[in-house]
Design an enzyme around this catalytic site. Structure first.
Site, PDB file in Angstrom:
ATOM      1  N   GLY A  20      53.521  76.011  37.795  1.00 34.83           N
ATOM      2  CA  GLY A  20      52.307  76.750  37.492  1.00 34.83           C
ATOM      3  C   GLY A  20      52.613  77.998  36.705  1.00 34.83           C
ATOM      4  O   GLY A  20      53.714  78.158  36.146  1.00 34.83           O
ATOM      5  N   GLY A  21      51.641  78.906  36.647  1.00 37.41           N
ATOM      6  CA  GLY A  21      51.798  80.091  35.826  1.00 37.41           C
ATOM      7  C   GLY A  21      52.915  81.013  36.271  1.00 37.41           C
ATOM      8  O   GLY A  21      53.514  81.709  35.450  1.00 37.41           O
ATOM      9  N   ASP A 136      45.295  85.158  47.662  1.00 41.24           N
ATOM     10  CA  ASP A 136      44.913  83.955  46.913  1.00 41.24           C
ATOM     11  C   ASP A 136      44.704  82.782  47.870  1.00 41.24           C
ATOM     12  O   ASP A 136      45.336  81.738  47.750  1.00 41.24           O
ATOM     13  CB  ASP A 136      45.981  83.610  45.877  1.00 41.24           C
ATOM     14  CG  ASP A 136      45.512  82.571  44.858  1.00 41.24           C
ATOM     15  OD1 ASP A 136      44.281  82.354  44.759  1.00 41.24           O
ATOM     16  OD2 ASP A 136      46.362  81.988  44.166  1.00 41.24           O
TER      17      ASP A 136
END
Length: 441
Positions: A20-21, A136
């Protein structure tokens, strides 16, 4: 980072679990302790342009994460910096994440909803008590194991990576579908913002839909989130959930932080009487999916007839060129046609498989078989199935289906299937092994 690289002279990557990022997550072998772990490599805050202040903060926050000791929080084993890139070493769990669970089943039964939400609340309570915010909370960060245990992961990674690193990739520190409206507006993270994420996850479990629909652009999601907010559930008579549960979810998803419950412990107290047999329901479903995945792992790897008595050695499978799982920009597994396993990949990556098939000798296979048997005896059946499948491919290719090492691999595969509850497939494999042995007599 190359999957063949030994991280910090200790952790040997075995398979890429996600990307992912912020970086990538690998299943890896801890070569010192001989156990499987998950290694999260945070390339977003490392490398040639690394920020030394961010790296120091990483160490401080990692130590804070390590203070969280709770069965519903993934255990952090180690942290460090490899070639300028920070990494975290965590407990590796077999199971399914909440996003895929709902995708597979649709809305969950009331007991299951309450059990998952209760596990999340208890995890957040332990983290908040240790001074750590999650930042998150979303379904892909909620895991359910084969025993029905709920495990919350990726605590504080938004803080570890820093806002500048995350926003380069996503535009937000978090996921707008599950992000509290005050955070979208720029307010600092808070305990009640974490509880909003819990409520949004509960909304998904009860409706089978993300709060603002799955087809909206990020801009449209943000507009809904800071506008009308998540639709209320309390007066929806079409939902088969207790009214007190629907009311609690509405409070958790309230637009104003002051209208939400004040603490995770308060939420847990409200959920505990409603959880009922939720753990049993989830355990049976997840264990069944793990069992099905193991059967597929064992039988779908062989060409037709490869396991039959009298079959000739098969050629080396070689690289397929196409991995079973792709990973989109958000690090979410994207299944390929013909593969139904919703869990983390049980197979070795193509790169690792090529290396194994190209270099493993019969002596190596026998040695690896002993390691796999040790995993079976320790009850680590999913790991054993993975290793045995790779070894069996090598043995079929280089030794043939009737070789003692090949037969021993298949025997222990059958043991794994039997212990996972797949009695029919296990008996079939036992019978094939016996047929080979009888033929040799």
């Amino acid at each position: 980072m190359d999957i063949e690289t030994l991280i910090a002279d200790r952790y040997r990557p075995v398979a890429l679990l996600g990307r992912g990022g912020m970086g990538a997550v690998y299943e890896a072998e801890d070569t010192r302790l001989g156990r499987r772990v998950a290694v999260k490599v945070l390339s977003a805050i490392g490398g040639p342009s690394r920020d030394e202040t961010a790296l120091r903060r990483f160490v401080q926050e990692a130590r804070a994460l390590a203070r969280i000791d709770h069965p519903s929080v993934v255990t952090l084993y180690d942290e460090g910096v490899h070639d300028g890139i920070p990494y975290l070493v965590m407990q590796l769990l077999d199971g399914v994440d909440l996003a895929r669970l709902v995708q597979e089943t649709g809305p969950l039964p009331p007991d299951a909803v309450c059990w998952v939400a209760l596990g999340m609340a208890r995890a957040l309570g332990a983290a908040h008590e240790a001074g750590v915010l999650h930042r998150d909370v979303k379904p892909t960060n909620v895991g359910i194991t084969g025993g029905g245990r709920v495990v919350l992961q990726d605590f504080g990674l938004a803080r570890l990576a820093g806002e500048s690193a995350i926003t380069r990739f996503t535009g937000f520190v978090g996921t707008p579908q599950f992000m509290a409206p005050e955070i979208i507006r720029g307010a600092p993270p808070s305990r009640t913002a974490d509880l909003y994420g819990l409520g949004a996850c509960a909304y998904l479990m009860m409706t089978g839909q993300v709060p603002f629909g799955g087809d909206l652009s990020v801009g449209a999601v943000v507009e809904h989130a800071i506008g009308a907010g998540i639709p209320r559930l309390e007066h929806r008579r079409d939902l088969p959930y207790p009214r007190e549960l629907r009311a609690l979810v509405d409070r958790l998803c309230a637009q104003e932080a002051a209208a939400r419950p004040r603490t995770a412990d308060e939420v847990a107290l409200l959920l505990a009487p409603l959880a009922g047999d939720g753990q049993v329901v989830l355990s049976e479903w997840v264990a069944g999916r793990l069992r099905d995945a193991a059967v597929k792992q064992v039988f779908d790897r062989y060409p037709p007839g490869a396991l039959d008595a009298g079959a000739a050695p098969v050629g080396s499978p070689g690289p397929s060129g196409t991995p079973e799982y792709g990973w989109d920009e958000a690090g979410v597994p994207a299944q390929r046609a013909g593969h139904e396993n919703p869990f983390r990949p049980l197979t070795l990556s193509d790169t690792t498989r090529r290396m194994v098939l190209g270099s493993m000798t019969p002596q190596d296979a026998a040695s690896r078989l002993r390691e796999a048997v040790t995993l079976v005896l320790r009850g680590r059946l999913q790991e054993a199935v993975q290793m045995l499948s790779a070894i069996t491919q090598v043995c079929l290719s280089s030794l043939g289906p009737g070789h003692p090492t090949t037969l021993a691999c298949q025997y222990w595969q059958a043991v794994c299937l039997a212990r996972l509850g797949a009695g029919g497939p296990a008996l079939e494999l036992f019978s094939r092994v016996s047929a080979h042995i009888d033929q040799e007599k």
